[in-house]
Design an enzyme around this catalytic site. Structure first.
Site, PDB file in Angstrom:
ATOM      1  N   HIS A  81       0.771  -1.164   0.007  1.00  0.00           N
ATOM      2  CA  HIS A  81       0.112   0.288   0.044  1.00  0.00           C
ATOM      3  C   HIS A  81       1.006   1.299   0.155  1.00  0.00           C
ATOM      4  CE1 HIS A  81       1.168  -0.527   4.273  1.00  0.00           C
ATOM      5  NE2 HIS A  81       0.721   0.605   4.264  1.00  0.00           N
ATOM      6  N   ARG A 133       5.893   6.242  14.403  1.00  0.00           N
ATOM      7  CA  ARG A 133       5.803   6.798  13.280  1.00  0.00           C
ATOM      8  C   ARG A 133       5.253   7.927  13.093  1.00  0.00           C
ATOM      9  NH1 ARG A 133       1.713   4.554   8.360  1.00  0.00           N
ATOM     10  NH2 ARG A 133       0.515   6.406   8.814  1.00  0.00           N
ATOM     11  N   ASP A 154       0.552   4.812   1.787  1.00  0.00           N
ATOM     12  CA  ASP A 154      -0.568   5.601   2.953  1.00  0.00           C
ATOM     13  C   ASP A 154      -1.077   6.881   2.558  1.00  0.00           C
ATOM     14  OD1 ASP A 154       0.632   3.972   4.695  1.00  0.00           O
ATOM     15  OD2 ASP A 154       2.355   5.073   5.235  1.00  0.00           O
ATOM     16  N   HIS A 198       4.836   0.388   0.303  1.00  0.00           N
ATOM     17  CA  HIS A 198       5.689  -0.453   1.445  1.00  0.00           C
ATOM     18  C   HIS A 198       4.558  -1.440   2.007  1.00  0.00           C
ATOM     19  CE1 HIS A 198       3.499   2.951   3.605  1.00  0.00           C
ATOM     20  NE2 HIS A 198       3.701   2.297   4.647  1.00  0.00           N
TER      21      HIS A 198
HETATM   22  C1  SIN Z   1       3.109   0.930   7.873  1.00  0.00           C
HETATM   23  O1  SIN Z   1       2.487   0.664   6.920  1.00  0.00           O
HETATM   24  O2  SIN Z   1       3.000   2.247   8.136  1.00  0.00           O
HETATM   25  C2  SIN Z   1       3.923   0.130   8.848  1.00  0.00           C
HETATM   26  C3  SIN Z   1       5.190  -0.405   8.312  1.00  0.00           C
HETATM   27  C4  SIN Z   1       5.868  -1.214   9.119  1.00  0.00           C
HETATM   28  O3  SIN Z   1       5.736  -1.463  10.203  1.00  0.00           O
HETATM   29  O4  SIN Z   1       6.909  -1.694   8.701  1.00  0.00           O
END
Ligand code: SIN
Length: 285
Positions: free
Chosen positions: A101, A274, A103, A259
């Site tokens: 995906h 994050r 974000d 990612h």
């Molecule tokens: C995410 O999609 O923000 C998570 C990525 C991760 O946990 O590696």
């Protein structure tokens, strides 16, 4: 320290570069911040090692690069509402972000990207994959590029985070991790091929997480072509698999990469912090 000696070393895979000769806790001057933003646009994702930032340092780094976006759906770090927790506990099966995906494509002005900092890692597993949407677009035939260049696509948060989604209805064991399903009301339309706001390069901008269909096409018409693009863009040659260590950071650009968090560490905790940065409206190529 000004971090003026910062350098970038491209990974051996299809996406990203390692950032070297930098100490983020020491702070960045404006010229160095600008180099980081330009490299992010160029490589799509930047990897840092040995940056054991406390939340205030993480926030200060993010503020040097842009404006912090407060996530609607993730649990915040206690005392730091601008930092989201990406957490999986030993007894939980589902990992946040375990499918490909990008974000925030459901927002009309999608976030620029995120700065993900490793806080607690499993002994084995928990890597993150990144895919390069510049390379994915460039490798398409001229015929398909011509069709895609003229299309827009519809994106939504509803089917992922809304009350009727698996996450929103509790089927994915997201307690204490995702919430606010009533706020999953975003729908957006974006060009399928964008001109990247930093690098000026063309990038493919659809993703399996949030894209619903091509604008003006039915779901049945859209699905085969979208599925083709998802398979194409996740080919190994366009991807890089990042192995986390304590103090690692991955900073990705949502407009240039996808990612996917690998969920291969059941029975162990993985905790990341994050911070997401605000982006700009996207324009077609
Ligand atoms: C995410 O999609 O923000 C998570 C990525 C991760 O946990 O590696």
């Amino acid at each position: 320290m000004t971090n003026a000696a910062i350098s970038f070393r491209q990974t051996n895979g299809g996406a990203g570069a390692f950032v070297e000769n930098v100490d983020l806790a020491a702070g960045l001057d404006t010229a160095t911040s600008q180099k980081i933003i330009e490299a992010l646009g160029e490589y799509g994702v930047l990897f840092f090692r040995d940056q054991h930032l406390i939340p205030q340092e993480h926030e200060r780094f993010a503020e040097k690069l842009g404006t912090i976006n407060i996530n609607r759906f993730f649990q915040p770090v206690e005392g730091h509402p601008r930092i989201a927790e990406v957490r999986k506990e030993p007894d939980q099966k589902y990992a946040i972000g375990e499918g490909w995906h990008t974000d925030h494509s459901y927002d009309q002005i999608p976030a620029l990207g995120s700065i993900l900092l490793a806080k607690e890692l499993p002994n084995h597993g928990g890597d993150t994959l990144f895919a390069n949407m510049y390379l994915a677009y460039d490798a398409l035939s001229d015929g398909l590029k011509k069709i895609l260049d003229g299309l827009e696509a519809e994106h939504s948060s509803r089917h992922r985070f809304g009350a009727n989604s698996k996450a929103g209805s509790g089927k994915l064991d997201t307690t204490n991790r995702l919430g606010n399903s009533e706020k999953a009301t975003q729908d957006a339309v974006h060009p399928v091929v964008i001109r990247h706001p930093i690098s000026g390069k063309k990038a493919l901008y659809v993703n399996d997480g949030f894209t619903l269909r091509f604008k003006g096409w039915t779901d049945a018409e859209s699905k085969p072509l979208l599925n083709y693009l998802y398979e194409h863009a996740s080919k190994p040659e366009f991807t890089y698999r990042f192995e986390w260590q304590d103090g690692s950071i991955a900073m990705w650009d949502n407009r240039a990469t996808w990612h996917k968090a690998l969920n291969d560490y059941h029975g162990e905790r993985r905790l990341m912090h994050r911070i997401t940065l605000e982006g700009v409206a996207l324009r077609s190529a």
